[in-house]
Enzyme design. Structure first.
Site, PDB file in Angstrom:
ATOM      1  N   GLU A 199       0.814  -1.219   0.000  1.00 32.94           N
ATOM      2  CA  GLU A 199       0.000   0.000   0.000  1.00 32.94           C
ATOM      3  C   GLU A 199       0.848   1.270   0.000  1.00 32.94           C
ATOM      4  O   GLU A 199       0.593   2.219   0.746  1.00 32.94           O
ATOM      5  CB  GLU A 199      -0.951  -0.012   1.203  1.00 32.94           C
ATOM      6  N   GLU A 271      -6.966  -7.534  -1.316  1.00 35.42           N
ATOM      7  CA  GLU A 271      -7.558  -7.568   0.019  1.00 35.42           C
ATOM      8  C   GLU A 271      -9.050  -7.309  -0.117  1.00 35.42           C
ATOM      9  O   GLU A 271      -9.470  -6.216  -0.491  1.00 35.42           O
ATOM     10  CB  GLU A 271      -6.934  -6.515   0.947  1.00 35.42           C
TER      11      GLU A 271
END
Length: 623
Positions: A199, A271
């Protein structure tokens, strides 16, 4: 993983486009899926698809973290994921759990043997998606980075141009790459793919940093394939897609928009959130609703990773925190990492698990394995704890001296967690104000408890910004003492220099107080072993309480701390984690492996109590 609410909502909105007739659709039989069997397998990227041994392959992954699961339960948790219809386990490696001090690695203590966990995945016929960082987020302390980095006052983490950070990253990779390389699918292991960082777009926009991390893996024999995982909006804004990598979407299913970024490389759900994290002071434990999204993914044969299929527990000091870029809106994660996951904290199937198993099973052409039984749980009758030691009787004999105001724990003491005491002498009272409390301070004047200041602003927590200090009395002395307790370091976004202690000015009636002596209390094994017991009843809070409970047998249990205030719990020397009266968590998970038949010692440190109390054990986190 740790993104804000808008990402969560994008994952949980029901997909109205799914028609009821899709319930009956069965995918064409794809043939037997390859499983890790000790022989080399080729995992590669085809045109917008994953290929395993030359055939399209759907990754059905569920995430779990070895460090959050007692090692004795690893096999049961892996089997639970397999019985839900998954074929892959995603794993974060928390760098700071493996290297607490520079160059001091531990790959075998407790639940740190990630190589064994990966080998267990292979033995159980499960592939592995490895996410080794160096940064992982994961609601873990400092996002998995070692807090010793914060001992450098101007260090820039996640920055290829800071040689101190990159030297530490290289040391970490040098240590783990030789352990990963033999476990890659091409070498006969179960690891299909390795994630590069995590991320990054939520933090920065330097694509060259990701390219450098990928190159460092390759230099150490990890050839990939590689992936990245990020929020769609942030990666569109920052333009940090790593060319040639699979693109994992976090909390999103806009595959068309993502494919425009990734070209012909595979796009998947890196995710997907069947639950969500809970912070101290939340009204209740967070949950989710992922069934409609899962049906869509199975119908379209999209690869996915459920974050998380099983969360486990933030044992010790593992729980991290969130904050805004200016370090405000501080929200520490609770000790439980149950996360509303399909497999709950102690390995039991939830209603979501049964629903997801049904959804996945309906789209597969074979029967799923039987669901393993959860480990046994037990109640523990109430037992009493009595005052054992006072923090005030255990001050360090050689405190640090400051002459220019307070400094953070990491910079002054090299202390990453625990407590720190700032003490000064004052001949007068007044209004005491403290800037930069990180994260919770109890204040004392002339030996008397005066109140607390909290960085956490939630219902049930005082929002006081200052405390009145009375005029000192001759018989009591003239010390002003500020005892600071810390939560985990911020692990997401821009606030990555979240040093603990007091990081701003301390003023008395507006006048800066410069001279302080500082005592550190790391609450580690060495410190606890040296505690000097009480010789009299404690007169002020910051007390250790001790008790014992005799058990005929061992099983999992949850220790109920609802009668206590704020602090830490150890069972037979194992730190279960933090508790706090504001909840929503009131019970701490204690695995059977940390208990023993016979006498068990329980130690509690409470910031506010002076009198003993009772604890009992329950079979569940809730209810």
């Amino acid at each position: 993983m740790q993104r804000r609410e808008f990402l969560r909502l994008s994952a949980l909105v029901p997909l109205g486009a799914l028609s009821s007739r899709l319930e009956a659709v069965t995918l064409p039989a794809p043939g037997a899926e390859p499983v890790p069997d000790g022989r080399p397998h080729r995992f590669a990227f085809g045109k917008r698809a994953f290929l395993l041994d030359g055939r399209e392959f759907q990754i059905r992954s569920g995430e779990m973290h070895p460090i959050r699961i007692p090692a004795e339960y690893w096999t049961q948790r892996i089997r639970m994921a397999k019985a839900m219809g998954l074929n892959t386990v995603a794993i974060y490696l928390m760098w700071n759990a493996l290297e607490k001090e520079p160059g001091e690695f531990d790959f075998h203590g407790g639940n740190r043997d990630f190589v064994r966990f990966i080998q267990l995945c292979r033995q159980e016929g499960m592939w592995v998606y490895l996410r080794p960082g160096p940064y992982v987020c994961a609601e873990w302390d400092f996002g998995g980075l070692p807090p010793y980095l914060l001992r450098e006052p101007d260090i820039r983490v996640r920055d290829k141009d800071d040689p101190r950070y990159m030297k530490a990253v290289a040391r970490y990779m040098d240590a783990i790459a030789p352990r990963i390389a033999p476990l890659m699918a091409a070498k006969g292991g179960p690891i299909l793919m390795v994630q590069v960082e995590n991320e990054y777009a939520s933090f920065g926009g330097d694509l060259a940093y990701l390219e450098k991390i990928q190159a460092m893996w390759r230099e150490r024999g990890i050839e990939g394939p590689f992936s990245i995982s990020d929020g769609l909006g942030t990666i569109q804004k920052q333009k940090t897609y790593l060319p040639g990598a699979a693109l994992g979407l976090d909390g999103d299913t806009d595959f068309a928009a993502a494919q425009a970024i990734a070209g012909e490389m595979p796009v998947w759900v890196g995710e997907g959130y069947p639950g969500w994290l809970t912070h101290w002071g939340d009204k209740t434990f967070q949950r989710g609703d992922y069934a409609a999204t899962l049906k869509k993914l199975m119908r379209e044969r999209r690869s996915f990773n459920l974050y998380v299929v099983h969360g486990g527990t933030n044992f010790g000091f593992g729980a991290g925190a969130n904050a805004d870029a200016d370090y405000g809106n501080f929200e520490p994660a609770i000790t439980s990492y149950d996360y509303g996951a399909p497999i709950d904290e102690r390995g039991e199937a939830t209603a979501d698990y049964r629903q997801f198993r049904q959804i996945i099973g309906d789209y597969l052409s074979r029967a799923l394995p039987e669901v393993p039984a959860a480990p046994p749980a037990m109640r523990v009758a109430k037992f009493e704890l009595k005052p054992h030691a006072s923090l005030w009787d255990n001050l360090t004999p050689d405190p640090k001296t400051l002459e220019d105001g307070p400094k953070a724990n990491e910079l002054l003491l090299g202390q990453d967690h625990g407590l720190v005491l700032y003490r000064t002498m004052s001949k007068r009272g007044g209004v005491l104000s403290i800037e930069g409390v990180r994260d919770y301070a109890t204040v004392f004047g002339a030996g008397r408890y005066l109140g607390y200041l909290s960085r956490v602003q939630k219902p049930g927590v005082s929002d006081a910004k200052q405390i009145a200090v009375p005029e000192p009395q001759a018989q009591d002395g003239d010390a002003i003492e500020i005892l600071v307790d810390s939560f985990g370091h911020v692990g997401y976004g821009q606030a990555m220099a979240d040093r603990k202690g007091i990081v701003g000015e301390i003023r008395l009636d507006g006048e800066p107080q410069r001279y302080w002596s500082v005592h550190g209390f790391p609450l580690d094994e060495t410190f606890l072993a040296s505690l000097r017991p009480l010789s009299r009843a404690p007169e002020r809070p910051a007390v250790f309480f001790k008790g014992s409970v005799t058990l005929d047998k061992t099983a999992d249990t949850y220790l109920d701390m609802s009668g206590w205030d704020k602090g830490y719990v150890w069972v037979n020397g194992h730190l279960l984690g933090r508790y706090w009266r504001i909840g929503p968590q009131q019970r701490l998970f204690c695995p059977a492996s940390w208990l023993r038949a016979g006498e068990n010692e329980v130690l509690v440190f409470d910031l506010h109590r002076t009198e003993g109390g009772a604890i009992e054990g329950h079979e569940r986190l809730h209810g």
